[in-house]
Design a protein around this motif. Structure first.
Motif, short mmCIF file in Angstrom:
data_model
loop_
_atom_site.label_atom_id
_atom_site.label_comp_id
_atom_site.label_asym_id
_atom_site.label_seq_id
_atom_site.Cartn_x
_atom_site.Cartn_y
_atom_site.Cartn_z
N ASN A 3 0.79 -1.23 -0.01
CA ASN A 3 0.17 -0.21 -0.10
C ASN A 3 0.75 1.10 -0.01
O ASN A 3 1.98 1.48 0.70
CB ASN A 3 -0.85 -0.02 1.22
CG ASN A 3 -1.88 -1.11 1.25
OD1 ASN A 3 -2.43 -1.38 -0.13
ND2 ASN A 3 -2.28 -1.61 2.46
N VAL A 4 0.28 2.33 -0.73
CA VAL A 4 1.14 3.45 -0.93
C VAL A 4 0.19 4.55 -0.61
O VAL A 4 -0.66 4.59 -1.01
CB VAL A 4 1.80 3.74 -2.38
CG1 VAL A 4 2.34 4.97 -2.51
CG2 VAL A 4 2.36 2.28 -2.75
N TYR A 5 0.77 5.34 0.10
CA TYR A 5 0.07 6.91 0.34
C TYR A 5 0.91 8.08 -0.37
O TYR A 5 2.18 8.20 -0.13
CB TYR A 5 -0.07 6.91 1.73
CG TYR A 5 -0.93 7.91 2.27
CD1 TYR A 5 -2.02 7.73 2.57
CD2 TYR A 5 -0.52 9.44 2.53
CE1 TYR A 5 -3.38 8.83 3.02
CE2 TYR A 5 -1.53 10.33 2.83
CZ TYR A 5 -2.73 10.01 3.07
OH TYR A 5 -3.72 10.84 3.70
N SER A 21 -1.26 8.44 -9.91
CA SER A 21 -2.01 7.20 -9.16
C SER A 21 -1.78 6.02 -10.26
O SER A 21 -1.74 4.84 -9.75
CB SER A 21 -3.55 7.42 -8.89
OG SER A 21 -4.05 6.57 -8.15
N ASN A 22 -2.03 6.24 -11.37
CA ASN A 22 -1.93 5.15 -12.54
C ASN A 22 -0.64 4.82 -12.44
O ASN A 22 -0.27 3.58 -12.60
CB ASN A 22 -2.23 5.99 -13.82
CG ASN A 22 -3.89 6.25 -13.87
OD1 ASN A 22 -4.54 5.56 -13.35
ND2 ASN A 22 -4.12 7.16 -14.79
N LEU A 23 0.62 5.56 -12.37
CA LEU A 23 1.81 5.12 -12.20
C LEU A 23 2.20 4.13 -11.23
O LEU A 23 2.78 3.30 -11.45
CB LEU A 23 2.79 6.48 -12.22
CG LEU A 23 2.70 7.21 -13.50
CD1 LEU A 23 3.70 8.59 -13.08
CD2 LEU A 23 3.35 6.48 -14.71
N GLY A 29 2.05 -0.93 -7.15
CA GLY A 29 1.54 -0.47 -5.87
C GLY A 29 0.21 -0.29 -5.77
O GLY A 29 -0.66 -0.47 -6.87
N ILE A 30 -0.50 -0.18 -4.78
CA ILE A 30 -2.13 0.22 -4.61
C ILE A 30 -1.91 1.70 -3.88
O ILE A 30 -1.69 1.70 -2.78
CB ILE A 30 -2.53 -0.79 -3.78
CG1 ILE A 30 -2.52 -2.10 -4.13
CG2 ILE A 30 -3.99 -0.28 -3.31
CD1 ILE A 30 -2.63 -3.31 -2.99
#
Length: 122
Positions: A3-5, A21-23, A29-30
């Motif tokens: 998970n990525v923030y 976000s798409n990258l 990643g999510i």
């Protein structure tokens, strides 16, 4: 991976519906902030960050706040002390210009993939 923030400012402006976000997703990643708002960038909160419990926090480097100030805002908050990204010091800094619509976006995607899965690039 995991998970990525993504945040851009120390007051936790999050990235929801953007090329970045798409990258992140292309890199494996999510993006935990995807779908939380109808806009690309939106104001979020420490509570949202804690609930997301990310493995990695991407800091977009832009504006008058330094990257160090942005990271200190998160690491200095006791509520964030148990977040895996904070515990493991997993902050990936990406200049905002690199996730805009040009050739640098491909390089940013590779940078993310290398950070998420270093064992695949060894």
């Amino acid at each position: 991976g995991g998970n990525v923030y993504v945040t851009g400012a120390a007051n936790l402006t999050a990235d929801g519906l953007s090329l970045e976000s798409n990258l992140i997703e292309l890199a494996g990643g999510i993006n935990t902030t995807r779908g939380q708002a109808d806009s690309r960038w939106f104001n979020t909160s420490v509570e949202t960050l804690v609930a997301a419990n990310p493995d990695i926090i991407i800091i977009n480097d832009y504006g008058s706040q330094t990257v160090e100030e942005k990271i200190a805002y998160i690491t200095g908050n006791p509520a964030c002390s148990e977040i895996p990204a904070v515990v493991n010091n997993k902050f990936l800094v990406i200049p905002l210009v690199c996730v805009m619509q040009d050739i640098r976006a491909a390089n940013a995607c590779r940078t993310m993939a290398e950070y998420f899965y270093p064992e695949l690039f060894a």
